[in-house]
Write a protein that holds these residues in place. Structure first.
Motif, PDB file in Angstrom:
ATOM      1  N   CYS A   1      46.750  36.859  47.294  1.00 24.11           N
ATOM      2  CA  CYS A   1      46.223  37.630  48.599  1.00 24.11           C
ATOM      3  C   CYS A   1      45.060  38.573  48.295  1.00 24.11           C
ATOM      4  O   CYS A   1      44.084  38.874  48.525  1.00 24.11           O
ATOM      5  CB  CYS A   1      47.113  38.466  49.615  1.00 24.11           C
ATOM      6  N   SER A   2      45.255  39.534  47.051  1.00 27.82           N
ATOM      7  CA  SER A   2      44.551  40.133  46.379  1.00 27.82           C
ATOM      8  C   SER A   2      43.151  39.585  46.088  1.00 27.82           C
ATOM      9  O   SER A   2      41.882  39.800  46.327  1.00 27.82           O
ATOM     10  CB  SER A   2      45.067  40.964  45.475  1.00 27.82           C
ATOM     11  N   THR A   3      43.260  38.422  45.443  1.00 32.74           N
ATOM     12  CA  THR A   3      41.883  37.522  45.125  1.00 32.74           C
ATOM     13  C   THR A   3      41.460  37.202  46.384  1.00 32.74           C
ATOM     14  O   THR A   3      40.238  37.195  46.268  1.00 32.74           O
ATOM     15  CB  THR A   3      42.601  36.466  44.126  1.00 32.74           C
ATOM     16  N   ALA A   4      41.847  36.566  47.081  1.00 33.97           N
ATOM     17  CA  ALA A   4      41.143  36.336  48.508  1.00 33.97           C
ATOM     18  C   ALA A   4      40.268  37.186  49.127  1.00 33.97           C
ATOM     19  O   ALA A   4      39.234  37.142  49.293  1.00 33.97           O
ATOM     20  CB  ALA A   4      42.239  35.610  49.282  1.00 33.97           C
ATOM     21  N   LEU A   5      41.142  38.477  49.056  1.00 34.91           N
ATOM     22  CA  LEU A   5      40.249  39.490  49.749  1.00 34.91           C
ATOM     23  C   LEU A   5      39.013  39.872  48.777  1.00 34.91           C
ATOM     24  O   LEU A   5      38.079  40.242  49.549  1.00 34.91           O
ATOM     25  CB  LEU A   5      41.531  40.800  49.772  1.00 34.91           C
ATOM     26  N   HIS A   6      39.179  39.967  47.635  1.00 37.44           N
ATOM     27  CA  HIS A   6      37.992  40.517  46.771  1.00 37.44           C
ATOM     28  C   HIS A   6      36.889  39.278  46.820  1.00 37.44           C
ATOM     29  O   HIS A   6      36.044  39.846  46.628  1.00 37.44           O
ATOM     30  CB  HIS A   6      38.728  40.765  45.393  1.00 37.44           C
ATOM     31  N   LEU A   7      37.263  38.148  46.899  1.00 37.44           N
ATOM     32  CA  LEU A   7      36.348  37.145  46.832  1.00 37.44           C
ATOM     33  C   LEU A   7      35.614  37.150  48.172  1.00 37.44           C
ATOM     34  O   LEU A   7      34.350  36.827  48.338  1.00 37.44           O
ATOM     35  CB  LEU A   7      36.967  35.633  46.489  1.00 37.44           C
TER      36      LEU A   7
ATOM     37  N   GLY B   1      40.087  41.925  41.980  1.00 39.03           N
ATOM     38  CA  GLY B   1      38.760  42.198  41.454  1.00 39.03           C
ATOM     39  C   GLY B   1      38.541  41.666  40.033  1.00 39.03           C
ATOM     40  O   GLY B   1      37.753  41.209  39.725  1.00 39.03           O
ATOM     41  N   PHE B   2      39.610  41.868  39.116  1.00 37.12           N
ATOM     42  CA  PHE B   2      39.661  41.513  37.928  1.00 37.12           C
ATOM     43  C   PHE B   2      39.743  39.993  37.807  1.00 37.12           C
ATOM     44  O   PHE B   2      39.179  39.272  36.894  1.00 37.12           O
ATOM     45  CB  PHE B   2      40.814  42.013  37.197  1.00 37.12           C
ATOM     46  N   ILE B   3      40.352  39.271  38.742  1.00 35.59           N
ATOM     47  CA  ILE B   3      40.508  37.910  38.716  1.00 35.59           C
ATOM     48  C   ILE B   3      39.256  37.385  39.353  1.00 35.59           C
ATOM     49  O   ILE B   3      38.563  36.335  38.557  1.00 35.59           O
ATOM     50  CB  ILE B   3      41.431  37.426  39.554  1.00 35.59           C
ATOM     51  N   ALA B   4      38.307  37.793  40.297  1.00 39.26           N
ATOM     52  CA  ALA B   4      37.152  37.492  40.758  1.00 39.26           C
ATOM     53  C   ALA B   4      35.938  37.672  39.707  1.00 39.26           C
ATOM     54  O   ALA B   4      35.178  36.733  39.187  1.00 39.26           O
ATOM     55  CB  ALA B   4      36.637  38.241  41.905  1.00 39.26           C
ATOM     56  N   ASP B   5      36.074  38.797  38.814  1.00 42.47           N
ATOM     57  CA  ASP B   5      35.379  38.850  37.495  1.00 42.47           C
ATOM     58  C   ASP B   5      35.574  37.836  36.427  1.00 42.47           C
ATOM     59  O   ASP B   5      34.663  37.479  35.986  1.00 42.47           O
ATOM     60  CB  ASP B   5      35.642  40.129  37.030  1.00 42.47           C
ATOM     61  N   THR B   6      36.939  37.324  36.412  1.00 41.18           N
ATOM     62  CA  THR B   6      37.156  36.444  35.326  1.00 41.18           C
ATOM     63  C   THR B   6      36.553  35.134  35.898  1.00 41.18           C
ATOM     64  O   THR B   6      35.661  34.277  35.157  1.00 41.18           O
ATOM     65  CB  THR B   6      38.529  36.193  35.218  1.00 41.18           C
ATOM     66  N   LEU B   7      36.670  34.577  37.106  1.00 41.73           N
ATOM     67  CA  LEU B   7      35.882  33.527  37.765  1.00 41.73           C
ATOM     68  C   LEU B   7      34.323  33.704  37.638  1.00 41.73           C
ATOM     69  O   LEU B   7      33.833  32.697  37.394  1.00 41.73           O
ATOM     70  CB  LEU B   7      36.300  33.529  39.375  1.00 41.73           C
ATOM     71  N   GLU B   8      33.682  34.962  37.776  1.00 43.74           N
ATOM     72  CA  GLU B   8      32.251  35.130  37.689  1.00 43.74           C
ATOM     73  C   GLU B   8      32.024  35.180  35.980  1.00 43.74           C
ATOM     74  O   GLU B   8      30.649  35.372  36.012  1.00 43.74           O
ATOM     75  CB  GLU B   8      31.852  36.327  38.456  1.00 43.74           C
ATOM     76  N   GLY B   9      32.782  35.326  35.236  1.00 39.97           N
ATOM     77  CA  GLY B   9      32.516  35.369  33.858  1.00 39.97           C
ATOM     78  C   GLY B   9      32.005  36.856  33.331  1.00 39.97           C
ATOM     79  O   GLY B   9      31.044  36.796  32.475  1.00 39.97           O
ATOM     80  N   LYS B  10      32.546  37.733  34.139  1.00 36.33           N
ATOM     81  CA  LYS B  10      31.990  39.226  33.650  1.00 36.33           C
ATOM     82  C   LYS B  10      33.313  40.223  33.861  1.00 36.33           C
ATOM     83  O   LYS B  10      33.010  41.271  33.831  1.00 36.33           O
ATOM     84  CB  LYS B  10      31.038  39.670  34.896  1.00 36.33           C
ATOM     85  N   LEU B  11      34.358  39.673  33.195  1.00 37.40           N
ATOM     86  CA  LEU B  11      35.533  40.509  33.154  1.00 37.40           C
ATOM     87  C   LEU B  11      35.246  41.268  31.709  1.00 37.40           C
ATOM     88  O   LEU B  11      34.943  40.903  30.766  1.00 37.40           O
ATOM     89  CB  LEU B  11      36.969  40.035  32.975  1.00 37.40           C
ATOM     90  N   GLN B  12      35.464  42.794  31.866  1.00 37.39           N
ATOM     91  CA  GLN B  12      35.063  43.506  30.844  1.00 37.39           C
ATOM     92  C   GLN B  12      35.873  43.299  29.852  1.00 37.39           C
ATOM     93  O   GLN B  12      36.929  42.730  29.652  1.00 37.39           O
ATOM     94  CB  GLN B  12      35.383  45.069  31.440  1.00 37.39           C
ATOM     95  N   LYS B  13      35.133  43.411  28.732  1.00 37.50           N
ATOM     96  CA  LYS B  13      35.854  42.964  27.332  1.00 37.50           C
ATOM     97  C   LYS B  13      37.117  43.246  26.898  1.00 37.50           C
ATOM     98  O   LYS B  13      37.846  42.624  26.512  1.00 37.50           O
ATOM     99  CB  LYS B  13      34.543  43.449  26.139  1.00 37.50           C
ATOM    100  N   ASP B  14      37.329  44.455  26.953  1.00 38.88           N
ATOM    101  CA  ASP B  14      38.736  45.141  26.655  1.00 38.88           C
ATOM    102  C   ASP B  14      39.865  44.069  27.298  1.00 38.88           C
ATOM    103  O   ASP B  14      40.923  43.573  26.967  1.00 38.88           O
ATOM    104  CB  ASP B  14      39.093  46.505  26.642  1.00 38.88           C
ATOM    105  N   LEU B  15      39.548  43.992  28.708  1.00 37.16           N
ATOM    106  CA  LEU B  15      40.512  43.398  29.472  1.00 37.16           C
ATOM    107  C   LEU B  15      40.361  41.789  29.298  1.00 37.16           C
ATOM    108  O   LEU B  15      41.621  41.132  29.039  1.00 37.16           O
ATOM    109  CB  LEU B  15      40.246  43.501  30.874  1.00 37.16           C
ATOM    110  N   SER B  16      39.442  41.355  29.289  1.00 42.76           N
ATOM    111  CA  SER B  16      39.237  40.049  28.718  1.00 42.76           C
ATOM    112  C   SER B  16      39.922  39.554  27.490  1.00 42.76           C
ATOM    113  O   SER B  16      40.649  38.448  27.350  1.00 42.76           O
ATOM    114  CB  SER B  16      37.582  39.653  28.587  1.00 42.76           C
ATOM    115  N   GLU B  17      39.856  40.347  26.404  1.00 46.02           N
ATOM    116  CA  GLU B  17      40.842  40.237  25.191  1.00 46.02           C
ATOM    117  C   GLU B  17      42.176  40.105  25.350  1.00 46.02           C
ATOM    118  O   GLU B  17      42.926  39.400  24.886  1.00 46.02           O
ATOM    119  CB  GLU B  17      40.206  41.161  24.175  1.00 46.02           C
TER     120      GLU B  17
END
Length: 440
Positions: free
Chosen positions: A22-28, A382-398
């Motif tokens: 639900c959070s991902t749907a809202l952010h997208l 928002g973090f999941i949407a960032d991952t979809l868009e390829g822009k999750l911040q580096k420390d979280l991505s790692e």
């Protein structure tokens, strides 16, 4: 069919309509994506969703800059963002109660561990609680009547408390719907039976009614049920905990309002009565339950399979009442008005797993709440949407990357740093029919 381009009209399929779905749907939807569909085998709120609960703990701790623990830093980043959401986002603000949070232990070893892990690494002003009277002063007179044997604790008054998880999840669901997200829930139309592949990539999912839901991008966010749809290479272990409620009178509920969350890392925790049914929530603390059975669908090794049940083991009830005898003995023998088991999915290191799948370019996995996921509801999408868009911040991505290499020799029976009960993981398969509560 596979097409990795991403634009506002790209078809996006989310599997799972729980807290993270639900959070991902809202952010997208808020980012302007207009072709988003969500599938779930249950209507919102799902009876097996971890977020289908009257209240959950929210605790934000600011990690000292000297800390080099990547997981702790990532956790602090997420909870900081969550706190912003709980206190500023109108979709979530009504459901957050900043009442404070008390963490405690009752053995020298646990007290030292709490100090080292929670407070030596963190910034903030904490009230130290060293006597029963210290604990009693944190709440109105007559609420905490126990002796708190050997307890020592710390109280954080700011950025912590609890939130009404079910109402917050429904709020996110309704707002996502208002913004154009399509939800197909219930069986058979929302019950995903399999991912659909073409040329080695995921192109959608097939539901129980035989319909194939094609999508350019698929997000698997089905919580503890995710590993029945994808081989996670031992990265996920569905694990359950136990919760119970005691119904209070309206007068008692008024007296017990705005209580700080009280958590003993080996005994359990309690959260103030909800405003609708006036039910005080008590959870016993333990490393978790599993339900290991042979995976007949995929012919893989034994795996833990979630199931819904509005009962808890009698041993869990005993533990919950022992916790009350330490803290609120005047309530220790009051009948339970509700109880259920609550599932989540543990990763090996208890860091989230949010990443594009290395073999299926159109698939994003968003799983592994590891008992920290519900509090992230305002921001995790928002973090999941960032991952979809390829822009999750580096420390979280790692920290959140696909990491099967750490699960190769996974000990399925690891307590993963949790305490309480028998201090070992417990399997539901070992319980007999008569060893469960039966609450009318």
């Amino acid at each position: 069919m596979s097409n990795n381009t991403l634009n506002p009209t790209s078809s996006i399929l989310i599997i799972g309509a729980g807290t993270w779905g639900c959070s991902t749907a809202l952010h997208l939807a808020r980012r302007g994506f207009t072709n988003v569909k969500v599938l779930d085998s249950f209507p919102v709120p799902s009876p097996i969703a971890a977020g289908n609960d009257i209240n959950k703990i929210m605790e934000h701790k600011k990690v000292k800059s000297s800390s080099s623990d990547a997981r702790s830093i990532a956790y602090a980043t997420c909870t900081r963002a969550a706190l912003v959401g709980w206190t500023t986002d109108p979709i979530f603000m009504p459901y957050f109660h900043e009442t404070g949070f008390i963490v405690a232990g009752d053995t020298p070893e646990l007290i030292q561990l709490i100090k080292e892990e929670d407070f030596d690494k963190c910034e903030g002003n904490f009230d130290i609680l060293e006597s029963a009277e210290d604990f009693r002063r944190t709440m109105p007179a007559g609420v905490l009547t126990g002796d708190f044997p050997n307890w020592k604790g710390w109280m954080n008054r700011f950025g912590a408390g609890w939130f009404h998880a079910r109402k917050a999840m429904i709020s996110a669901y309704k707002e996502a719907q208002r913004l154009g997200v399509v939800f197909l829930t219930g069986s058979p139309q929302g019950n995903v039976e399999t991912l659909v592949y073409e040329d080695g990539d995921v192109i959608g999912a097939q539901t129980e009614d035989g319909v194939i839901h094609h999508a350019q991008h698929t997000i698997l966010a089905a919580g503890a049920g995710s590993d029945r749809l994808l081989d996670f290479k031992k990265q996920l272990r569905p694990t359950a905990w136990t919760l119970s409620h005691i119904r209070m009178t309206p007068e008692e509920a008024q007296k017990y309002r705005d209580l700080p969350v009280l958590f003993n890392v080996s005994k359990g925790f309690l959260i103030e009565p909800d405003e609708d049914k006036h039910e005080l929530k008590i959870c016993d603390e333990h490393p978790g339950y599993t339900n290991f059975v042979m995976d007949s669908d995929h012919q893989r090794e034994m795996r833990s399979v979630p199931f819904a049940k509005t009962q808890i083991p009698l041993e869990a009830e005993t533990r919950a009442r022992e916790f009350l005898r330490d803290t609120m003995p005047h309530l220790a023998d009051r009948p339970f008005s509700f109880a259920r088991i609550c599932w989540d999915a543990d990763t090996v290191d208890r860091a989230f797993l949010i990443d594009r799948h290395p073999e299926h370019a159109s698939l994003v996995v968003a799983v592994g709440g590891s008992r920290f996921g519900a509090m992230q509801m305002p921001n995790i999408g928002g973090f999941i949407a960032d991952t979809l868009e390829g822009k999750l911040q580096k420390d979280l991505s790692e920290a959140f990357r696909w990491r099967p290499e750490i699960a190769v020799d996974r000990d399925w029976w690891s307590t993963q740093g949790r305490f309480g009960g028998p201090n070992k993981l417990i399997d539901f398969q070992d319980l007999k029919d008569g060893e469960w509560t039966n609450i009318e």
